[in-house]
Design an enzyme around this catalytic site. Sequence first.
Site, PDB file in Angstrom:
ATOM      1  N   THR A  78       0.827  -1.202   0.000  1.00 14.41           N
ATOM      2  CA  THR A  78       0.000   0.000   0.000  1.00 14.41           C
ATOM      3  C   THR A  78       0.864   1.256   0.000  1.00 14.41           C
ATOM      4  OG1 THR A  78      -1.692  -1.198   1.251  1.00 14.41           O
ATOM      5  CG2 THR A  78      -1.800   1.223   1.270  1.00 14.41           C
ATOM      6  N   GLU A  79       0.631   2.125  -1.012  1.00 12.46           N
ATOM      7  CA  GLU A  79       1.329   3.408  -1.120  1.00 12.46           C
ATOM      8  C   GLU A  79       2.849   3.262  -1.076  1.00 12.46           C
ATOM      9  OE1 GLU A  79      -0.431   5.926  -1.952  1.00 12.46           O
ATOM     10  OE2 GLU A  79      -2.386   5.049  -1.578  1.00 12.46           O
ATOM     11  N   LEU A  80       3.340   2.132  -1.583  1.00  6.68           N
ATOM     12  CA  LEU A  80       4.777   1.823  -1.628  1.00  6.68           C
ATOM     13  C   LEU A  80       5.441   1.818  -0.248  1.00  6.68           C
ATOM     14  CD1 LEU A  80       6.194   3.554  -4.853  1.00  6.68           C
ATOM     15  CD2 LEU A  80       5.010   1.369  -4.607  1.00  6.68           C
TER      16      LEU A  80
END
Length: 402
Positions: free
Chosen positions: A146-148
């Site tokens: 998630t979101e890197l």
Amino acid sequence: MRSICFYFQVHQPYRLKPYRFFDIGDDHYYWDDFLNRSVIRKIAQKCYLPMNSLLLDLIHQYPGQFKVTFSFSGTFMDQLEAYAPDVLESFQRLVKTGQVELLSETYGHALAALKSKDEFSSMVDQHREKIQALFDGYTPKVFRNTELIYSDQIGAMVADMGYKGILTEGAKHVLGWKSPNYVYQNSINPNLKVLLKNFRLSDDIAFRFSNKTWEDYPLTTDKFINWINAIPKSEQVLNLFMDYETFGEHQWAETGIFEFMKALPGAVFNQTDFGFATPSEIIDQVSPISAIHVPTPISWADEERDLTAWLGNDLQDEAFDRLYDLENMVKKTNDPDLLRDWNYLQTSDHFYYMCTKFFSDGDIHSYFSPYDTPYDAFINYMNVLSDFVLRVKEKLKEPAIA
């Protein structure tokens, strides 16, 4: 030949409907179906359908040469099935070309890796099964959290799940003088390769493309090619990671973003020594230059590239802790409706809406939020969570079926 990796995050949350204190204990349905459908249909027309068509044309124009990569959140795939089956079919056509890689992630686009290894693993399993069901048994080999969001420990967990690579941000405070244009490896388990976003060139497209105050405006294909050619010859990969909604939604069609993307592959092939590759291909073909040490989690959000977009104030921390205090109770219910809501309530966007940052980062948070203020987001979420707790406790009181 050196490689460009184009990766697109595709995610939409299930947004909560306005939920008052007086609804607690009375109304057990939390989701704003009208808003969720409206948003995905709007973006389908502005971004998903035209961009998918453009990419399919490029894949046919450059068979075996032009390649892209996607990660789809589970909440996005659920909404495609419910509201936009035409968009789902267009993504399926892209994947069938064999020139598109799909990545694994958490089903609920959640922050579970920061709190619960069991829930993280469970969500990854759910996501993999969903990808297999919708894309003819496709099994991802590379992971995108998630979101890197990434750290040494998160990378080690992902390696233990059997993935060979992970994507994350090429954060300056982690890299220092090093370049993101190499393959790295996890510092705990070197079997996991790490691909880092080149944030400057990625954000030139994703954020600055239509900014008329930017000193390099307008961004033309020739200008971008010149920047690519300026990358030292020893650097083997250029990772361009961005939200898919960059095309047509964040950067409107009128800015020329589609024309830019249409012209870019031909210019790369004709004017550079780069080609296009997927993360799996890069991991298989390029040796890592060294381990990368990330003891504290990073992300691709906001100026700090840390977790403060979601866990940076007391509102977010309280909501996050209250939510995960319920994990064991929720799983004991084994109730499909509760497990679905549990999944959707973990989506990181709910905490993103509670962010109280100011200046440019605050403007970005406000742009994505359906609420007037972060405090409204917190109150609405906590009202929903209070009702959810009542439902979980009530279910656990039910006598077991013999």
